[in-house]
Scaffold this active site. Structure first.
Site, PDB file in Angstrom:
ATOM      1  N   SER A 132     -45.493 -60.375 -66.787  1.00  0.00           N
ATOM      2  CA  SER A 132     -45.952 -60.558 -68.168  1.00  0.00           C
ATOM      3  C   SER A 132     -47.379 -60.051 -68.285  1.00  0.00           C
ATOM      4  O   SER A 132     -48.207 -60.278 -67.394  1.00  0.00           O
ATOM      5  CB  SER A 132     -45.919 -62.043 -68.551  1.00  0.00           C
ATOM      6  OG  SER A 132     -46.718 -62.270 -69.702  1.00  0.00           O
ATOM      7  N   TYR A 145     -47.306 -70.748 -66.275  1.00  0.00           N
ATOM      8  CA  TYR A 145     -46.524 -69.514 -66.503  1.00  0.00           C
ATOM      9  C   TYR A 145     -47.313 -68.290 -66.055  1.00  0.00           C
ATOM     10  O   TYR A 145     -46.797 -67.436 -65.314  1.00  0.00           O
ATOM     11  CB  TYR A 145     -46.190 -69.428 -68.001  1.00  0.00           C
ATOM     12  CG  TYR A 145     -45.588 -68.128 -68.459  1.00  0.00           C
ATOM     13  CD1 TYR A 145     -44.213 -67.922 -68.420  1.00  0.00           C
ATOM     14  CD2 TYR A 145     -46.387 -67.096 -68.955  1.00  0.00           C
ATOM     15  CE1 TYR A 145     -43.654 -66.729 -68.858  1.00  0.00           C
ATOM     16  CE2 TYR A 145     -45.838 -65.905 -69.390  1.00  0.00           C
ATOM     17  CZ  TYR A 145     -44.469 -65.725 -69.343  1.00  0.00           C
ATOM     18  OH  TYR A 145     -43.916 -64.541 -69.777  1.00  0.00           O
TER      19      TYR A 145
HETATM   20  N1  NAD Z   1     -40.532 -61.832 -74.971  1.00  0.00           N
HETATM   21  C1  NAD Z   1     -41.760 -61.534 -74.627  1.00  0.00           C
HETATM   22  O1  NAD Z   1     -42.600 -61.241 -75.480  1.00  0.00           O
HETATM   23  C2  NAD Z   1     -42.176 -61.529 -73.181  1.00  0.00           C
HETATM   24  C3  NAD Z   1     -43.506 -61.224 -72.888  1.00  0.00           C
HETATM   25  C4  NAD Z   1     -43.919 -61.177 -71.578  1.00  0.00           C
HETATM   26  C5  NAD Z   1     -43.011 -61.430 -70.565  1.00  0.00           C
HETATM   27  N2  NAD Z   1     -41.728 -61.747 -70.866  1.00  0.00           N
HETATM   28  C6  NAD Z   1     -40.833 -62.017 -69.748  1.00  0.00           C
HETATM   29  O2  NAD Z   1     -39.581 -61.421 -69.978  1.00  0.00           O
HETATM   30  C7  NAD Z   1     -38.558 -62.194 -69.368  1.00  0.00           C
HETATM   31  C8  NAD Z   1     -37.493 -62.533 -70.385  1.00  0.00           C
HETATM   32  O3  NAD Z   1     -38.087 -63.328 -71.397  1.00  0.00           O
HETATM   33  P1  NAD Z   1     -37.441 -63.476 -72.851  1.00  0.00           P
HETATM   34  O4  NAD Z   1     -38.500 -63.199 -73.822  1.00  0.00           O
HETATM   35  O5  NAD Z   1     -36.177 -62.722 -72.928  1.00  0.00           O
HETATM   36  O6  NAD Z   1     -37.196 -65.047 -72.866  1.00  0.00           O
HETATM   37  P2  NAD Z   1     -35.861 -65.864 -73.197  1.00  0.00           P
HETATM   38  O7  NAD Z   1     -36.271 -67.285 -73.216  1.00  0.00           O
HETATM   39  O8  NAD Z   1     -35.205 -65.284 -74.398  1.00  0.00           O
HETATM   40  O9  NAD Z   1     -34.929 -65.571 -71.937  1.00  0.00           O
HETATM   41  C9  NAD Z   1     -35.071 -66.232 -70.715  1.00  0.00           C
HETATM   42  C10 NAD Z   1     -33.693 -66.486 -70.145  1.00  0.00           C
HETATM   43  O10 NAD Z   1     -33.835 -67.208 -68.905  1.00  0.00           O
HETATM   44  C11 NAD Z   1     -32.837 -68.220 -68.875  1.00  0.00           C
HETATM   45  N3  NAD Z   1     -33.220 -69.343 -67.999  1.00  0.00           N
HETATM   46  C12 NAD Z   1     -34.253 -70.204 -68.175  1.00  0.00           C
HETATM   47  N4  NAD Z   1     -34.233 -71.152 -67.227  1.00  0.00           N
HETATM   48  C13 NAD Z   1     -33.167 -70.890 -66.423  1.00  0.00           C
HETATM   49  C14 NAD Z   1     -32.614 -71.527 -65.279  1.00  0.00           C
HETATM   50  N5  NAD Z   1     -33.146 -72.646 -64.773  1.00  0.00           N
HETATM   51  N6  NAD Z   1     -31.513 -70.991 -64.711  1.00  0.00           N
HETATM   52  C15 NAD Z   1     -30.944 -69.869 -65.249  1.00  0.00           C
HETATM   53  N7  NAD Z   1     -31.418 -69.228 -66.328  1.00  0.00           N
HETATM   54  C16 NAD Z   1     -32.522 -69.741 -66.922  1.00  0.00           C
HETATM   55  C17 NAD Z   1     -32.713 -68.671 -70.321  1.00  0.00           C
HETATM   56  O11 NAD Z   1     -31.483 -69.360 -70.552  1.00  0.00           O
HETATM   57  C18 NAD Z   1     -32.833 -67.350 -71.087  1.00  0.00           C
HETATM   58  O12 NAD Z   1     -31.598 -66.722 -71.314  1.00  0.00           O
HETATM   59  C19 NAD Z   1     -39.255 -63.426 -68.763  1.00  0.00           C
HETATM   60  O13 NAD Z   1     -39.532 -63.204 -67.409  1.00  0.00           O
HETATM   61  C20 NAD Z   1     -40.537 -63.496 -69.556  1.00  0.00           C
HETATM   62  O14 NAD Z   1     -41.570 -64.143 -68.840  1.00  0.00           O
HETATM   63  C21 NAD Z   1     -41.293 -61.810 -72.150  1.00  0.00           C
END
Ligand code: NAD
Length: 240
Positions: A132, A145
């Protein structure tokens, strides 16, 4: 010849789902791992003409994770993507919450990488970890985080170094702000949108598909001499 297999964690929604759909389009059979909605992603992949299997797995439970890897068998690509992001002022974060964030965002990346490495061919394979942008400048109320995301980058480098002799490449993608469920942590969507555009060089929001395209590049043969790297995908917010 059987299809190459790619496993994506946290592929039940958000960026993970977009990554799974993109890798399916690239020709991989996809193992969709998530605590929720894995079947929905599989349905979308199949509707688009791809192949996938759902694995309803809580990544905090190492036995359950190992059983899922056993069921999947040989692997070519692992994308460590799942994360949780509870918000709370640093001084108020209970240790149990710190541990949980690390269990999902970091320990599961370690475990999945280890299990995947054991199931990759004698030579060849690719691991892509999702970090991230917040690891560069920090983010208030998200300290646990942010700490896990810095650790993911360091783990990427350590594994790239150690697994290089086996031609297993390990890289990282560091997203900026993408419209997923994660945005719900920002109470005012309009104000957050303005805030994002103020910081990005590109004056529009990025799409999960644009993030998935970079994962696809790193996972695949076009990136055959790229390992240990982190690519920022943030519309020019943080420039490293
Ligand atoms: N969306 C953003 O702006 C953003 C920014 C920076 C980094 N990220 C990173 O991108 C990745 C995806 O994030 P996102 O935005 O799609 O978030 P999201 O919350 O939509 O997706 C995360 C997924 O992880 C799953 N998950 C959570 N805990 C779990 C567990 N214990 N066992 C199995 N699955 C589990 C959730 O069910 C979900 O489907 C993450 O690593 C996040 O840190 C996202």
């Amino acid at each position: 010849m059987s299809a190459r297999v790619a496993l994506v964690t946290g592929a039940g929604g958000g960026l993970g789902r977009a990554i799974a759909l993109r890798l399916a389009k690239d020709g991989y059979a996809i193992a969709v791992l998530d605590i929720a909605q894995a079947e929905d992603t599989v349905e979308l992949i199949e509707r688009a003409g791809g192949t996938a299997t759902p694995h309803s797995v809580d990544l905090r439970d190492s036995t359950v994770v190992e059983n899922a890897f056993d069921a999947i068998g040989q692997l070519d690509v692992l994308v460590n993507n799942a994360a949780i992001y509870p918000t709370r002022p640093f001084v108020e974060v209970p240790l149990a919450e710190y541990d949980e964030v690390h269990a999902v965002n970091q320990r599961s990346y370690w475990l999945a990488a280890q299990l995947a490495t054991r199931r990759m061919p004698a030579t060849g394979g690719s691991i892509v970890n999702i970090a991230s942008m917040t690891m560069h400048g920090g983010w208030a109320d998200l300290a646990a985080y942010v700490a896990t995301k810095g650790a993911v980058v360091a783990l990427t480098k350590a594994l790239a170094r150690e697994l290089g002799p086996r031609e297993i490449r390990v890289n990282c993608v560091s997203p900026g702000a993408f419209p997923t469920a994660a945005e719900a942590i920002h109470p005012d969507p309009e104000a957050y949108n303005e805030f994002v555009l103020k910081h990005q060089a590109l004056q529009r929001r990025g799409t999960p598909e644009e993030l998935a395209a970079v994962v696809s590049f790193l996972a695949g043969p076009e990136a055959s001499f790229v390992t240990g790297q982190t690519i920022e995908v943030n519309g020019g917010w943080v420039m490293t």
